[in-house]
Design a protein around this motif. Structure first.
Motif, short mmCIF file in Angstrom:
data_model
loop_
_atom_site.label_atom_id
_atom_site.label_comp_id
_atom_site.label_asym_id
_atom_site.label_seq_id
_atom_site.Cartn_x
_atom_site.Cartn_y
_atom_site.Cartn_z
N ASP A 152 -69.67 -95.09 -31.29
CA ASP A 152 -68.42 -94.52 -31.80
C ASP A 152 -67.61 -94.11 -30.58
O ASP A 152 -67.94 -93.15 -29.89
N PHE A 153 -66.55 -94.87 -30.28
CA PHE A 153 -65.72 -94.52 -29.13
C PHE A 153 -64.25 -94.61 -29.48
O PHE A 153 -63.84 -95.30 -30.42
N VAL A 154 -63.44 -93.90 -28.69
CA VAL A 154 -61.99 -93.91 -28.85
C VAL A 154 -61.38 -94.38 -27.54
O VAL A 154 -61.70 -93.86 -26.47
N SER A 155 -60.50 -95.39 -27.62
CA SER A 155 -59.83 -95.93 -26.45
C SER A 155 -58.39 -95.42 -26.41
O SER A 155 -57.68 -95.47 -27.42
N ARG A 156 -57.99 -94.94 -25.24
CA ARG A 156 -56.61 -94.50 -25.01
C ARG A 156 -56.05 -95.24 -23.79
O ARG A 156 -56.12 -94.74 -22.67
N PRO A 157 -55.52 -96.44 -23.98
CA PRO A 157 -54.94 -97.17 -22.85
C PRO A 157 -53.53 -96.67 -22.55
O PRO A 157 -52.91 -95.97 -23.36
N ARG A 158 -53.03 -97.07 -21.39
CA ARG A 158 -51.65 -96.74 -21.03
C ARG A 158 -51.13 -97.79 -20.06
O ARG A 158 -51.80 -98.13 -19.09
N VAL A 159 -49.94 -98.31 -20.36
CA VAL A 159 -49.25 -99.16 -19.40
C VAL A 159 -47.95 -98.45 -19.04
O VAL A 159 -47.19 -98.05 -19.92
N ARG A 160 -47.70 -98.29 -17.74
CA ARG A 160 -46.49 -97.61 -17.25
C ARG A 160 -45.56 -98.64 -16.62
O ARG A 160 -45.95 -99.37 -15.70
N ILE A 161 -44.34 -98.69 -17.13
CA ILE A 161 -43.31 -99.60 -16.63
C ILE A 161 -42.25 -98.74 -15.96
O ILE A 161 -41.60 -97.93 -16.62
N ARG A 162 -42.08 -98.92 -14.67
CA ARG A 162 -41.12 -98.10 -13.92
C ARG A 162 -39.77 -98.78 -13.84
O ARG A 162 -39.68 -100.02 -13.77
N GLU A 163 -38.74 -97.99 -13.84
CA GLU A 163 -37.38 -98.50 -13.72
C GLU A 163 -37.22 -99.26 -12.41
O GLU A 163 -37.51 -98.74 -11.34
N GLY A 164 -36.78 -100.52 -12.50
CA GLY A 164 -36.52 -101.33 -11.31
C GLY A 164 -37.74 -101.89 -10.62
O GLY A 164 -37.61 -102.58 -9.60
N THR A 166 -41.33 -104.26 -10.24
CA THR A 166 -41.81 -105.58 -10.64
C THR A 166 -43.33 -105.59 -10.78
O THR A 166 -43.97 -106.62 -10.63
N SER A 167 -43.89 -104.41 -11.05
CA SER A 167 -45.32 -104.29 -11.25
C SER A 167 -45.59 -103.32 -12.39
O SER A 167 -44.71 -102.56 -12.81
N LEU A 168 -46.82 -103.32 -12.88
CA LEU A 168 -47.24 -102.47 -13.99
C LEU A 168 -48.40 -101.59 -13.54
O LEU A 168 -49.33 -102.06 -12.89
N ASP A 169 -48.34 -100.31 -13.91
CA ASP A 169 -49.44 -99.38 -13.65
C ASP A 169 -50.24 -99.23 -14.93
O ASP A 169 -49.71 -98.84 -15.98
N MET A 170 -51.53 -99.55 -14.83
CA MET A 170 -52.40 -99.53 -16.01
C MET A 170 -53.43 -98.40 -15.89
O MET A 170 -53.88 -98.07 -14.79
N ALA A 171 -53.82 -97.85 -17.03
CA ALA A 171 -54.88 -96.86 -17.07
C ALA A 171 -55.62 -97.01 -18.39
O ALA A 171 -55.05 -97.44 -19.40
N VAL A 172 -56.89 -96.66 -18.38
CA VAL A 172 -57.68 -96.69 -19.61
C VAL A 172 -58.59 -95.47 -19.63
O VAL A 172 -59.11 -95.04 -18.58
N ASP A 173 -58.75 -94.90 -20.81
CA ASP A 173 -59.60 -93.73 -21.04
C ASP A 173 -60.40 -94.02 -22.30
O ASP A 173 -59.82 -94.18 -23.37
N VAL A 174 -61.72 -94.12 -22.18
CA VAL A 174 -62.58 -94.39 -23.33
C VAL A 174 -63.54 -93.23 -23.50
O VAL A 174 -64.39 -92.97 -22.64
#
Length: 362
Positions: A152-164, A166-174
């Motif tokens: 029994d697990f809960v996943s809390r992902p996050r993708v951060r898109i910054r203004e201007g 050309t890359s994505l910041d990713m995070a995951v918390d399970v």
């Protein structure tokens, strides 16, 4: 955090016609629904567009920067509403893992790449904010996966898109919600489009000593060019680092590598294009110690997993258990990691290549 504004995303916002649901500065989010029924969210950040699947694994389906799509070529024009990994496989990025990960071995019964890739999200949020690096928009949410007498697990992902950016910041918390330890595995499946003539650069110091090549299962009537490629890799693993036009790679090349890290804990990999630009992945080997490279080139799929940072080799649960690559998460505790990937202009690619060479030389 102070200054953040959160918008709950309801499935009813996603209709046949694309419509703006939120914006702040150059960050504009529009909601739509694919013909398949899958909800899509398109974010324009002033430098390009990112297409996300807020309720299906929170995948990054596509990203377009510098006028080009970063995403692999596949047979899927749009995502399909399924949890079957190979029946909707065309995204730029997928969270992989859970209680299993990788290709199931002979004694494994788990699905390919575990529970996470197409895990249904019951809620999703957009979060607008600003920090020392500037304005950003996060897609985040919560998904639970439970099986009686198992996990029994809960996943809390996050993708951060910054203004201007050309890359994505990713995070995951399970988080482990069960009353017993959770055996956990994770792999960040980043699927770039390979570029003919590109060179793959990373902090792996010795391709023979620090990389293991999975032996492919080739059909008896396999194309001679495919057989020749795999024989060349077996003889000289470093030969894979230049992507030559017209060379078929089927069914796939899979390498599990050991990448050196810098003093700040990070390391990087770069696909350097012939025009000097590039695609990159940055991660922390302490969190994700296995640098998996995945490459396939053919008429139906053309994809480069430059580095898929992982907690284990992608050989299935039985192999990970035997090799003691399982991450055990205590009841009430969580596994967390973060990484980033995206596109670079020639000047930024020059800088990252210099950083990688310094790490490798050190």
């Amino acid at each position: 955090m102070p200054g953040q504004v959160t918008l709950e995303l309801d499935p009813s916002l996603f209709g046949e016609r694309e419509k703006r649901v939120a914006h702040s500065g150059k960050l504009v989010a529009t909601a739509f629904r694919y013909k398949s029924g899958v909800a899509g969210l398109r974010v324009d950040n002033g430098a390009g567009t990112v297409t996300l699947l807020p309720f299906q694994g929170q995948q990054v389906w596509d990203a377009v920067f510098f006028g080009r799509s970063l995403t692999m070529k596949s047979m899927f024009d749009e995502p399909q509403p399924t949890r079957d990994y190979l029946r909707t496989y065309g995204a730029l990025f997928l969270h992989c893992g859970g209680t299993s990960m990788g290709n199931p071995g002979p004694t494994d019964t788990h699905p390919l790449h575990g529970e996470l890739p197409n895990l249904p999200h019951t809620d999703a949020q957009l979060v607008f904010g600003e920090d020392e690096a500037g304005a950003y928009l996060d897609l985040t949410g919560i998904a639970r996966d439970a099986k009686a007498f198992h996990h029994d697990f809960v996943s809390r992902p996050r993708v951060r898109i910054r203004e201007g950016a050309t890359s994505l910041d990713m995070a995951v918390d399970v988080e482990n919600r069960a009353g017993k330890p959770l055996p956990f595995l994770y792999l960040a499946h980043i699927n770039f489009r390979p570029v003919d003539g590109a060179v793959l650069i990373d902090s792996v110091r010795d391709d023979r000593a620090d990389a293991t090549v999975r032996q492919p299962h080739l059909a008896q009537d396999e194309d001679e060019a495919v057989v020749a490629y795999h024989r060349a890799i077996a003889a000289d693993p470093s030969s894979h680092r230049t992507l030559k036009a017209g060379v078929p790679i089927q069914p796939e090349l899979v390498q599990t590598m050991k990448a050196a890290g810098a003093a700040d804990g990070w390391t990087h990999a770069l696909q350097r294009h012939p025009n000097g630009s590039g695609d990159f992945v940055s991660w922390r080997p302490d969190d994700l110690p296995y640098a998996v490279r995945w490459l396939t080139r053919g008429p139906d799929q053309d994809a480069l997993g430059l580095v898929l940072p992982a907690t284990a080799a992608p050989d299935g649960l039985a192999a990970a258990t035997a090799n003691r690559q399982i991450v055990w998460v205590a009841p009430g505790a969580a596994y967390r990691t973060s990484f980033r990937f995206g596109a670079l202009d020639p000047a930024a690619a020059n800088g990252l290549e210099a950083t990688i060479k310094t790490i490798r030389g050190g």
